[in-house]
Each structure stands twice: as structure tokens, then as C-alpha cells.
Motif scaffolding. Structure first.
Motif: not given
Lengths: 96, 109, 155, 159
Positions: B36, B39-40, B78, B82, B85-86, B89, D115, D118-123, D133-134
Motif C-alpha cells: 500500500h 502504491g502511494v 498496478p 497485483h 501480491v498474488k 499469497l 490496486t 492506495p489502501g486497497t490491493v486486489s490479491m 487486501h485493505a
């Protein structure tokens, strides 16, 4: 002046991203740091072009953004599948 | 004059967002929360700095190239986050989550 | 079924623009940074991205290894051929100014053709190298004289 | 198919003209040749289809991008403050958000929009839901409210 100030901020962010890359307990932390470092580098190249009065540098920034993306995908694919030639990621038997 | 002000504001804001994202990347506890903070940098920091540079350049070829850099970042950052993160996981990294039975799987259940 | 949907669609959207950017760098080498080598690498990047997401088999169909190997030779041929043509026209090797009546124009065309040759060779070499790298596991599995490491440990 | 090829060629040529900055006959003819070569190669890759050229998206996408920009600004400020200020707590949460898109392009656009904020990401993406994920509870509530989902579905619907 204002480009130099922005550049200073960007360099601080670069150091912080590098720190995470060095500390990162897992390999994913390191890849995340690498990816973010690449994004910041794109911005740094763009600002450097303005700072030195040579806006030709923007082509290089565009290229760097592209290579950064492809490189990250390649590393992640290698980590997950163990080689770069896996023919159909969609048909792979993973649950996720 | 106004353009100068807007440019200053965007560049400084972008640089501050980059630093804030970097601090977040160092401070946050696991790879998902760090993404996150990354992401900023990827969105706020990048777009504001590109906007500031574009305001500085005016309507020229330079602005077009800055626009293409922004467009490329808009699509690729993004996607790589993505994918990362995938992969995390899949690689067995469990996200730190405060246990809250009421909201987990909120609507899906 | 719908596993890597985001990656697949972004790759589909990006691939034509990566190729176009490669051609842009190729043909604007004398106006800004870039030229044949960089353009060749970007061109290969499009195929590498395609191979990463769609698998090596599909990439081999889109860019046959034979075509890549011909490209390696063709680029060198263009480069050397330009030199020979300038020699036949009365200049020295790679003396572009004899390519056109106007010496400046001749220089311009000559450097474009030579850079094109460089671009063809570099892109073909990069694609070949990637195919060889990514496909090396399959080669090892097919060969019988190479014993996998685990079995060697047991013996 | 023909429509997609024509649209791809014209988009590529417009991009060339914007990027180039040199408008003599030689450079423009190189541009034409490059565009044709690009289209030939992308046809060889078999990626000129409804996913590679999503012509079914309608013009609401412009309004959607403006709205998305506003969301990005808001969540950027929120997450940046949470990064810096020691008093603000983070409260990570994983949840599944339902999706109402019909096409794969719609799902990819929704996942990337999540995604990008910011603050939320699709997993992970499935056919009818996305695992997200938030960073905070309020960010999760924003996604679950379904505004973004409705927007993307509106964009992908044929007029």
C-alpha cells in the motif's frame, strides 16, 4: 531550484526503498522494493532531464518504466513456476 | 506566474508523497501493507511529479512524452503490484490481519 | 479458469505499443538518444513479455526460431553489404557520402540503413538468447546422458 | 476483425505522430511502415481480439477516469498520513468483494482500479469476486459499497 528540491525528496525516497530492499525479511519484500525503486528511478530520470536541460532523457524514462515492468514479471514468474517457459499459466493446477 | 505556483505545488507534493511512501515502506509490518505504501509512490508521487514537470514544459513534445510515461505507469504499476501480491499469497506469506469474524468474507458469505 | 486475467489483458494492450516504441527508437536514432542496439532490445522485450505470459510455445509460433536465426545473419549482411556497396560506388568501406548525389543526404541514408542492420541483428540475437535460456530445462529433460542431481545424490 | 485492425492501426499511427516530432516525408513513411509491421506482428501473436482492442467500452470511461482520479487523490492523502503520523493506526483486513462485470476486460479494469487506489490491493480474481487486501476498515467499506464496481460495469456495457 525547484527541480533540485524535488530531486532531494526523490533521493530520500530512494534510500528508504533501498533500506527496505536490504532489510526485507522475505524475497517478496525485496521485489517490492526493487519495483518501487524502479518507479522512483523513472521519476528521477525525468527530473534529471529537466535539471540538465536535456528533455531527450524522457525517452530513457519511458524505456526504464517498460523494462521495470517486464523485469518484475519475469522474476515473479521464475519464483512461482521455477522456469520462464511455463506454457499456460492459466491452466496451471494452483488453487489461487 | 500561476503556472509556476502550480508546478511548485505539484513537484513538492509529489516529492513529499514519495518520502511518505518510503517511510511507510520501512515502517509497515508485512509485505501486503508495504505494498500500500508503495502504491502511494506509484500513483500519487509519480503522477504529481509528472504533472508538475508537464506544467513546467507547456504544450510541447515534452508534455506528450510525459503523458505517455504517465499512461504507461497507470497501466503497469498496478499490474506488477497485483502480480507481486498474488505471488506472495501463493508463496505462503500470510497477511497480518486483526481477527474480526464479522467483517472477514463480508459480502461473499 | 480466469487466473491471470489482469496480466493477460495488460500484456495484450501493451505489446503493440512496445513494438511501436521500438520502431520509434530505431528511426529517431539521429534526433535523440537511441539507435539500432536499443531498438533491438526493446523489440525483443515485446516478445519476451509475450513469452512470459503466454508461454514459450506460443512465442515460438509468433517468432519462429528459424526466422530469428535468419535475422541474426541478415542484419550483419545489411551492415556489411552497405559497406561493400559504398566501395563499389567508389568510396571506402562504409563511406556513406557516395550513397547519394548530396553528401549530407548520403550520410543520413547510410546511417539509417546501417542502424537498421544493427537493430535486426540485436533483436534476433536477444530473442534467440531468451528462447535458449527459457527452454533449457526441456532440453535437459530430453537428454538421457544428463542425470538429474537428486538421483546422483542417491547413487 | 477488420474493425479491430483498422482501429489498432490508426491508434498506433496517431501515437507515432504524437511521439515523433519530425514531420518530413521520410520519417512519416517510416511511421506508416512501422505501424503496418506492428499490426502484422501483433496478428502473429494472436492478440488482436476483444481483449486486446476493447472497442466495446463506451465513452463513460472518460468520466470514470476522472472519478477514479478523485478517489486516488483522497486515498493517497489518507495512506500517506497513516505512513507518517505515529498516532494513526493501521488495521489490515482481507475480504472478498463481489464483481458484476461480464467480460474479462471489465474484471481486469476493476482489479487494476482497486490496486491503483492506495489502501486497497486486489490479491486474486475469480469469475464473480475479487479477494482484496485493505489497509483500513474504512478502505474496505469503500470497496464493499460498490460504487467502483457499478462504474466499471457501466463503462463496459454496450450502448
Amino acid at each position: 531550484m525547484m527541480f533540485a528540491a524535488t530531486m532531494a525528496g526523490i533521493l530520500v525516497a530512494m534510500v528508504l526503498a533501498l533500506l527496505r530492499g536490504l532489510l526485507g525479511p522475505t524475497v517478496y519484500d525485496r521485489i517490492l522494493a526493487l519495483n518501487t525503486f524502479g518507479t522512483i528511478t523513472v521519476l528521477a530520470i525525468a527530473i534529471l532531464g529537466f535539471l540538465m536541460g536535456r528533455p531527450d532523457f524522457l525517452d530513457i524514462a519511458l524505456l526504464y518504466a517498460l523494462i521495470n515492468f517486464v523485469g518484475t514479471i519475469a522474476i515473479l514468474k521464475y519464483l512461482r513456476y521455477g522456469d520462464l517457459s511455463a506454457s499456460s499459466p492459466d491452466a496451471d493446477g494452483s488453487k489461487r | 506566474m500561476i503556472v509556476e505556483m502550480v508546478s511548485w505545488l505539484c513537484l513538492m507534493g509529489g516529492a513529499l508523497l514519495c518520502v511518505a511512501g518510503g517511510i511507510g515502506m520501512v515502517r509497515f509490518p508485512d509485505v501486503y501493507t508495504r505494498s500500500h505504501a508503495a502504491g502511494v509512490i506509484d500513483t500519487g508521487g509519480a503522477f504529481m511529479i509528472l504533472l508538475g514537470l508537464a506544467a513546467q514544459a507547456g504544450f510541447t513534445l515534452i508534455t506528450v512524452k510525459l503523458f505517455f510515461i504517465g499512461l504507461l505507469l497507470f497501466f503497469t504499476t498496478p499490474t506488477s503490484t497485483h502480480a507481486l501480491v498474488k505471488g506472495a499469497l501463493f508463496g505462503g506469506q500470510n497477511p497480518i490481519v486483526r481477527d474480526s469474524p464479522d467483517k472477514d468474507n463480508g459480502v461473499a458469505s | 479458469m480466469i487466473q491471470h486475467v489482469v496480466l493477460r489483458i495488460i500484456a495484450k494492450l501493451l505489446a503493440p505499443f512496445i513494438l511501436l516504441f521500438a520502431f520509434y527508437v530505431q528511426f529517431h536514432g539521429d534526433f535523440g538518444p537511441g539507435g539500432g542496439f536499443q531498438a533491438g532490445v526493446i523489440f525483443a522485450t515485446a516478445f519476451i513479455l509475450y513469452a512470459l505470459i503466454y508461454g514459450l510455445e506460443n512465442a515460438r509460433e509468433a517468432a519462429p526460431p528459424v526466422a530469428a536465426q535468419i535475422g541474426v545473419a541478415l542484419g550483419v549482411l545489411i551492415y556489411a553489404g552497405t559497406g561493400v556497396v559504398t566501395m563499389l560506388l567508389g568510396g571506402t568501406f562504409l563511406d556513406y557520402s557516395v550513397l547519394s548525389a548530396n553528401a549530407g543526404d548520403g550520410q543520413h541514408y547510410g546511417i539509417l540503413i546501417v542502424e537498421f542492420g544493427v537493430g535486426v541483428t540485436v533483436s534476433a540475437v536477444m530473442i534467440t538468447v531468451f528462447f535458449a535460456f527459457a527452454g533449457r530445462r526441456g532440453v535437459l529433460e530430453e537428454r538421457e546422458d544428463v542425470v538429474p542431481t537428486e538421483e546422483k545424490m542417491d547413487g | 476483425m477488420t474493425v479491430r485492425l483498422v482501429s489498432l492501426t490508426s491508434i498506433l499511427f496517431a501515437t507515432w505522430l504524437l511521439m515523433s516530432g519530425h514531420y518530413d516525408a521520410l520519417t512519416i513513411s517510416f511511421g506508416v511502415i512501422s505501424c503496418i509491421a506492428c499490426v502484422y506482428l501483433t496478428r502473429r501473436m494472436k492478440i488482436v481480439d476483444h481483449e486486446g482492442q476493447p472497442l466495446h467500452l463506451n465513452s463513460a470511461i472518460v468520466v470514470y477516469w476522472l472519478w477514479l482520479l478523485w478517489q486516488i487523490v483522497k486515498s493517497n492523502l489518507d495512506v500517506a498520513l497513516r505512513c507518517v503520523l505515529p498516532g494513526k493506526r493501521i488495521d489490515p483486513i482481507v475480504f472478498r468483494a463481489p464483481t458484476s462485470q461480464k467480460t474479462s476486460v471489465g474484471i481486469a479494469a476493476y482489479a487494476n482500479s482497486i490496486t491503483l487506489t492506495p489502501g486497497t490491493v486486489s490479491m486474486t480474481t475469480w469469475d464473480h469476486e475479487i479477494e482484496v487486501h485493505a489497509l483500513t476498515r474504512s478502505g474496505a467499506d469503500d470497496v464493499l459499497a460498490g460504487n467502483m464496481d457499478a462504474w466499471v460495469t457501466r463503462v463496459e456495457r454496450r450502448k
